[in-house]
Design a protein around this motif. Sequence first.
Motif, PDB file in Angstrom:
ATOM      1  N   ALA A  51     -10.659  -4.731  -2.666  1.00 52.45           N
ATOM      2  CA  ALA A  51     -10.346  -5.145  -1.293  1.00 52.45           C
ATOM      3  C   ALA A  51      -8.915  -4.775  -0.923  1.00 52.45           C
ATOM      4  O   ALA A  51      -8.654  -4.324   0.195  1.00 52.45           O
ATOM      5  N   LEU A  52      -7.981  -4.926  -1.860  1.00 50.19           N
ATOM      6  CA  LEU A  52      -6.589  -4.567  -1.583  1.00 50.19           C
ATOM      7  C   LEU A  52      -6.428  -3.063  -1.428  1.00 50.19           C
ATOM      8  O   LEU A  52      -5.655  -2.597  -0.586  1.00 50.19           O
ATOM      9  N   ASP A  53      -7.154  -2.285  -2.222  1.00 53.52           N
ATOM     10  CA  ASP A  53      -7.112  -0.828  -2.063  1.00 53.52           C
ATOM     11  C   ASP A  53      -7.645  -0.410  -0.699  1.00 53.52           C
ATOM     12  O   ASP A  53      -7.080   0.448  -0.029  1.00 53.52           O
ATOM     13  N   LYS A  54      -8.727  -1.041  -0.271  1.00 51.07           N
ATOM     14  CA  LYS A  54      -9.299  -0.743   1.041  1.00 51.07           C
ATOM     15  C   LYS A  54      -8.312  -1.132   2.147  1.00 51.07           C
ATOM     16  O   LYS A  54      -8.111  -0.382   3.103  1.00 51.07           O
ATOM     17  N   PHE A  55      -7.679  -2.277   1.993  1.00 49.87           N
ATOM     18  CA  PHE A  55      -6.683  -2.759   2.950  1.00 49.87           C
ATOM     19  C   PHE A  55      -5.527  -1.768   3.031  1.00 49.87           C
ATOM     20  O   PHE A  55      -5.056  -1.419   4.110  1.00 49.87           O
ATOM     21  N   LYS A  56      -5.067  -1.276   1.877  1.00 50.47           N
ATOM     22  CA  LYS A  56      -3.959  -0.317   1.834  1.00 50.47           C
ATOM     23  C   LYS A  56      -4.324   0.957   2.586  1.00 50.47           C
ATOM     24  O   LYS A  56      -3.528   1.482   3.368  1.00 50.47           O
ATOM     25  N   LEU A  57      -5.546   1.450   2.405  1.00 47.58           N
ATOM     26  CA  LEU A  57      -5.972   2.666   3.098  1.00 47.58           C
ATOM     27  C   LEU A  57      -6.081   2.450   4.603  1.00 47.58           C
ATOM     28  O   LEU A  57      -5.722   3.318   5.395  1.00 47.58           O
ATOM     29  N   GLU A  58      -6.570   1.270   5.002  1.00 47.73           N
ATOM     30  CA  GLU A  58      -6.674   0.954   6.431  1.00 47.73           C
ATOM     31  C   GLU A  58      -5.296   0.918   7.085  1.00 47.73           C
ATOM     32  O   GLU A  58      -5.100   1.463   8.172  1.00 47.73           O
ATOM     33  N   VAL A  59      -4.343   0.289   6.413  1.00 49.46           N
ATOM     34  CA  VAL A  59      -2.982   0.190   6.958  1.00 49.46           C
ATOM     35  C   VAL A  59      -2.366   1.580   7.056  1.00 49.46           C
ATOM     36  O   VAL A  59      -1.745   1.933   8.063  1.00 49.46           O
ATOM     37  N   ALA A  60      -2.525   2.388   6.015  1.00 42.57           N
ATOM     38  CA  ALA A  60      -1.961   3.744   6.020  1.00 42.57           C
ATOM     39  C   ALA A  60      -2.532   4.562   7.175  1.00 42.57           C
ATOM     40  O   ALA A  60      -1.810   5.304   7.846  1.00 42.57           O
ATOM     41  N   GLN A  61      -3.822   4.408   7.413  1.00 41.61           N
ATOM     42  CA  GLN A  61      -4.454   5.149   8.503  1.00 41.61           C
ATOM     43  C   GLN A  61      -3.925   4.670   9.853  1.00 41.61           C
ATOM     44  O   GLN A  61      -3.627   5.479  10.731  1.00 41.61           O
ATOM     45  N   GLU A  62      -3.785   3.358  10.019  1.00 45.83           N
ATOM     46  CA  GLU A  62      -3.286   2.817  11.283  1.00 45.83           C
ATOM     47  C   GLU A  62      -1.840   3.210  11.545  1.00 45.83           C
ATOM     48  O   GLU A  62      -1.435   3.326  12.696  1.00 45.83           O
TER      49      GLU A  62
END
Length: 73
Positions: free
Chosen positions: A18-29
Amino acid sequence: MSIRNNNNRLVNPAAAAALDKFKLEVAQELNISNDYQSGYWGNMTSRECGSVGGEMVKRMIQHYEDNVASQQQ
């Protein structure tokens, strides 16, 4: 020389995905370069990585504050 301790262990290892997914979402945003999508962050600048980490912490704190505020009402 001292032996380096790695204290970057998750309290709940089940949260890693979940944290890895969160990190990718933030990077994309944040419109960080698409190099992060490979999963290897070594090509990223310190500024880019710091921006992602800082934004993650900011959002986690906001989420916690919202939860605390809603429980007190």
